[in-house]
Design an enzyme around this catalytic site. Structure first.
Site, mmCIF file in Angstrom:
data_model
loop_
_atom_site.group_PDB
_atom_site.id
_atom_site.type_symbol
_atom_site.label_atom_id
_atom_site.label_comp_id
_atom_site.label_asym_id
_atom_site.label_seq_id
_atom_site.Cartn_x
_atom_site.Cartn_y
_atom_site.Cartn_z
ATOM 1 N N LYS A 1 0.833 -1.198 0.000
ATOM 2 C CA LYS A 1 0.000 0.000 0.000
ATOM 3 C C LYS A 1 0.870 1.251 0.000
ATOM 4 O O LYS A 1 0.698 2.149 -0.838
ATOM 5 C CB LYS A 1 -0.923 0.021 1.224
ATOM 6 C CG LYS A 1 -1.862 1.222 1.247
ATOM 7 C CD LYS A 1 -2.632 1.324 2.547
ATOM 8 C CE LYS A 1 -1.764 1.944 3.626
ATOM 9 N NZ LYS A 1 -2.529 2.296 4.850
ATOM 10 N N ASP B 1 -6.219 0.809 0.516
ATOM 11 C CA ASP B 1 -6.398 1.144 1.929
ATOM 12 C C ASP B 1 -7.772 0.647 2.353
ATOM 13 O O ASP B 1 -8.421 -0.116 1.631
ATOM 14 C CB ASP B 1 -6.230 2.655 2.153
ATOM 15 C CG ASP B 1 -7.363 3.468 1.530
ATOM 16 O OD1 ASP B 1 -8.196 2.902 0.773
ATOM 17 O OD2 ASP B 1 -7.435 4.680 1.805
#
Length: 253
Positions: free
Chosen positions: A144, A162
């Site tokens: 991420k 996310d």
């Protein structure tokens, strides 16, 4: 009339909800939703403030388990105090922890920043690498964080999964996966690579402003007509508009 006016989902969304959607139909629906989200959020962007790849990397590490707004309150002081990877490597732990304390989990985050600075100095001459495999090998950096840095600092397309992107990808019926990496790969199959970074931005904007975790504003959602989860939230247009954070454009497709 659209679903924002209370009309039931169209056939494509209905088929998706029933698990009867073909891969081609899913791809077409996802791309249509993406195009409309771009119209809804033309100013979508990374909401972490930064002026360099190092600043973005540090800010993204700090953003775990807190909001971008909270991180942005901390980073002006942090970035002025620590300007290079070597500065983080040599930082006084107590001072660093004090500066970042309000972001939560500050001891673990301080440890990550100290190790991150040292790793950048030792492995990359103090520079932030531009390859996924190098980024994820750094302390405290996962896919991420790496995709945020690649997309917004270096212009390398990446999908940032996310909590918002993961939640909305499942609500939209783009995937049923819960693992972030599998969500990333599944969504990547639906959207052209050149659009991956902007896709992340508009979906995150939508998750923060309209498609909330607990009470999504279905009746004010521009992509409601293509969403198999329509009805999980408030469907009355007037009530839904009150749930939306930020300004609402007058016209919608």
């Amino acid at each position: 009339m659209s679903q924002a006016s209370g009309v039931a989902p169209r056939s494509g969304a209905a088929r998706a909800a029933a698990g009867e959607e073909t891969p081609l139909a899913r791809t077409r629906r996802a791309r249509r939703m993406y195009r409309v989200l771009c119209q809804r959020y033309p100013d979508a962007h990374c909401e972490l403030n930064f002026t360099s790849a190092l600043e973005l990397l540090v800010a993204t590490v700090l953003s775990a388990q807190t909001t971008d707004a909270r991180v942005n309150l901390v980073t002006p002081v942090l970035f002025q105090r620590y300007r290079t990877a070597a500065d983080y490597a040599a930082a006084d732990r107590a001072e660093l922890e004090t500066i970042i304390a309000s972001t939560g989990f500050y001891r673990a985050k301080a440890d990550s920043l100290l190790k991150l600075g040292a790793a950048l100095v030792e492995r990359h001459d103090g520079q932030v690498p531009q390859r996924m495999q190098d980024l994820v090998a750094l302390p405290g950096v996962g896919r991420k964080t790496a995709n945020v840095v690649l997309g917004d600092a270096f212009g390398v397309p990446g999908i940032t999964v996310d909590t918002h992107v993961g939640r909305l990808a499942r609500r939209f019926g783009w995937t049923q996966e819960s693992d972030p990496v599998r969500v990333e790969y599944a969504v990547a199959e639906l959207i052209p690579k050149r659009e991956w970074t902007m896709l992340s931005h508009v979906v995150i904007f939508h998750g923060r402003r309209t498609c909330h975790a607990r009470r999504p504003a279905c009746g004010a959602c521009w992509v409601a007509r293509w969403c198999p989860s329509y009805g999980e939230g408030e469907t009355d247009p007037s009530a839904a508009r009150k749930l939306v954070k930020g300004p609402i454009p007058v016209e919608q497709p």
